[in-house]
Design an enzyme around this catalytic site. Structure first.
Site, PDB file in Angstrom:
ATOM      1  N   LYS A 227     -12.093   4.979  18.015  1.00 29.48           N
ATOM      2  CA  LYS A 227     -11.919   6.435  17.979  1.00 29.48           C
ATOM      3  C   LYS A 227     -12.328   7.009  16.628  1.00 29.48           C
ATOM      4  CE  LYS A 227      -8.144   6.359  15.293  1.00 29.48           C
ATOM      5  NZ  LYS A 227      -7.881   7.113  14.051  1.00 29.48           N
TER       6      LYS A 227
ATOM      7  N   SER B  98      -0.919   7.654   2.139  1.00 33.03           N
ATOM      8  CA  SER B  98      -0.191   8.751   2.770  1.00 33.03           C
ATOM      9  C   SER B  98       0.634   8.291   3.973  1.00 33.03           C
ATOM     10  CB  SER B  98      -1.173   9.860   3.194  1.00 33.03           C
ATOM     11  OG  SER B  98      -2.183   9.341   4.047  1.00 33.03           O
ATOM     12  N   PHE B  99       0.034   7.532   4.906  1.00 38.06           N
ATOM     13  CA  PHE B  99       0.773   7.159   6.107  1.00 38.06           C
ATOM     14  C   PHE B  99       1.849   6.121   5.799  1.00 38.06           C
ATOM     15  CE2 PHE B  99       0.894   5.324  10.588  1.00 38.06           C
ATOM     16  CZ  PHE B  99       1.661   6.368  11.078  1.00 38.06           C
TER      17      PHE B  99
ATOM     18  N   ASP C  46      -5.182   9.121  20.272  1.00 37.52           N
ATOM     19  CA  ASP C  46      -5.716   9.022  18.918  1.00 37.52           C
ATOM     20  C   ASP C  46      -7.067   9.726  18.805  1.00 37.52           C
ATOM     21  OD1 ASP C  46      -5.174   8.227  16.362  1.00 37.52           O
ATOM     22  OD2 ASP C  46      -5.177   6.096  16.779  1.00 37.52           O
TER      23      ASP C  46
ATOM     24  N   TYR D 247      -1.522  10.984  -2.936  1.00 36.85           N
ATOM     25  CA  TYR D 247      -1.873  10.842  -1.528  1.00 36.85           C
ATOM     26  C   TYR D 247      -1.337  11.949  -0.629  1.00 36.85           C
ATOM     27  CZ  TYR D 247      -3.604   6.231  -2.733  1.00 36.85           C
ATOM     28  OH  TYR D 247      -4.309   5.205  -3.289  1.00 36.85           O
TER      29      TYR D 247
ATOM     30  N   GLY E  62       0.834  -1.202   0.000  1.00 36.14           N
ATOM     31  CA  GLY E  62       0.000   0.000   0.000  1.00 36.14           C
ATOM     32  C   GLY E  62       0.860   1.239   0.000  1.00 36.14           C
ATOM     33  N   GLY E  63       0.551   2.158  -0.895  1.00 38.43           N
ATOM     34  CA  GLY E  63       1.341   3.383  -1.021  1.00 38.43           C
ATOM     35  C   GLY E  63       0.537   4.617  -0.699  1.00 38.43           C
TER      36      GLY E  63
ATOM     37  N   LYS F 229      -6.447   0.415  11.154  1.00 40.30           N
ATOM     38  CA  LYS F 229      -7.238   0.548  12.379  1.00 40.30           C
ATOM     39  C   LYS F 229      -8.685   0.194  12.073  1.00 40.30           C
ATOM     40  CE  LYS F 229      -4.216   4.250  14.069  1.00 40.30           C
ATOM     41  NZ  LYS F 229      -4.084   5.691  14.347  1.00 40.30           N
TER      42      LYS F 229
ATOM     43  N   ARG G 230      -1.079  -1.010  -6.483  1.00 39.86           N
ATOM     44  CA  ARG G 230      -1.715  -1.471  -7.720  1.00 39.86           C
ATOM     45  C   ARG G 230      -1.775  -0.395  -8.784  1.00 39.86           C
ATOM     46  NH1 ARG G 230      -7.361  -3.608  -5.599  1.00 39.86           N
ATOM     47  NH2 ARG G 230      -7.210  -1.568  -4.598  1.00 39.86           N
TER      48      ARG G 230
END
Length: 330
Positions: free
Chosen positions: A188, A11-12, A241, A49, A8-9, A106, A32
């Protein structure tokens, strides 16, 4: 130094990849989307992103999963919660059994109500570490001081991942409460989505303070029922969080809620955000779970009605405010 592969690319994931690459690790990213891969490899950016990045030369992106995970010592699952199971199935028999799986997602799995570490464990025999806490990619890439927590059934593995990520601006703690860390990070998002709705409706600080405080109670209530420890929910993965996602301009859950509170239909609001809004999926999952477990979560109840039964948000707030009187401690 280590070989770290990100699945996965977003933002985080990209922010963490940059952090690890700057520490001297060899980092790969699987995505992908060929445009994202080309942007990383050619332009050293990821404008889809997160803009204004300078991506290190020791980060290489791939469209091919097997190439991306070749020789990986750590695999970071930087994907939405609802894709965790399918991604893990695609990794089966393609990585060493000693490779540590690090999940930064999450949520819980819809319809099964399983925590993500459980989902991963059902598909892979690798050690699993959860990395969670109050952190926005936009601030991590600016090297603003950030603190997170790692947890695992294998605390030796958690300590290893703690060392992997620690920098002068990125501090990582350990916590043995796997259940609490995962539940806090998931619930959260529900409260943050509700906080955005309040902002969209034009309510003030009093209202948001009430929401966050009572939301904290809901996090701890369902968390304790599932076997978590109360002190965890008042730490980074719960209170920390909760604060950042309810108040930050970077929070996609709050942004989605803001659009809904301003009158935009739920589906359009999610589409406008352009990325997965985990609070929507979490609300459905935890609504179903708390119904089975008979746990009181009135904010989750009302948000569920707003999201899935088209209840007017203001009427929902009136319903919350007009409930029968009771003790705060309950």
């Amino acid at each position: 130094m280590s070989n770290v592969s990100f699945i996965g690319g977003g933002s985080f994931g990209t922010a963490l990849a940059i952090l690890l690459a700057e520490k001297g690790n060899t980092v790969s990213i699987y995505n992908r989307n060929k445009e994202v891969v080309d942007d990383i490899n050619i332009n050293r950016r990821n404008d889809k992103y997160i803009r204004n990045l300078e991506i290190s030369s020791n980060i290489v992106a791939f469209n091919n999963l097997e190439k991306a995970i070749e020789n990986a010592e750590y695999v970071v699952l930087a994907v939405p919660s609802h894709t965790i199971r399918s991604i893990c199935r695609s990794l089966k028999d393609k990585i060493s059994e000693n490779t540590i799986i690090i999940s930064i997602a999450k949520g819980i799995e819809e319809h099964t109500d399983k925590r993500l570490s459980t989902v991963i464990k059902e598909e892979l025999s690798n050690p699993i570490v959860i990395l969670s806490g109050p952190s926005h990619a936009e601030e991590v890439v600016l090297k603003l001081p950030t603190t997170l927590v790692v947890t695992s059934e294998c605390m030796e593995c958690a300590s290893e991942v703690q060392s992997l990520f620690m920098t002068s601006y990125f501090r990582v703690y350990t916590n043995e409460d796997l259940v609490g860390v995962e539940v806090g990070g998931a619930v959260k998002n529900i409260i943050a989505l509700a906080a955005g709705i309040l902002d969209g409706l034009g309510y003030g600080d009093n209202t948001k303070a009430a929401l966050m405080t009572r939301g904290m109670k809901e996090i701890s209530r369902i968390g304790l029922a599932l076997g978590g420890k109360e002190e965890t929910f008042y730490g980074l993965t719960g209170m920390g969080d909760l604060i950042v996602t309810c108040t930050s301009k970077h929070s996609r859950n709050r942004k989605a809620g803001l659009l809904i509170g301003s009158g935009m239909p739920v589906d359009e609001a999610i589409k406008e955000i352009g990325m997965v809004v985990e609070g929507v999926k979490a609300c459905r999952a935890f609504y179903e779970l708390k119904e089975k477990m008979k746990v009181s979560m009135p904010i989750t109840d009302i948000l569920y009605k707003v999201l899935f039964e088209k209840k007017e948000p203001k009427l929902g707030i009136q319903e919350l405010m007009n409930r029968e009187k009771k003790s705060e401690i309950f």
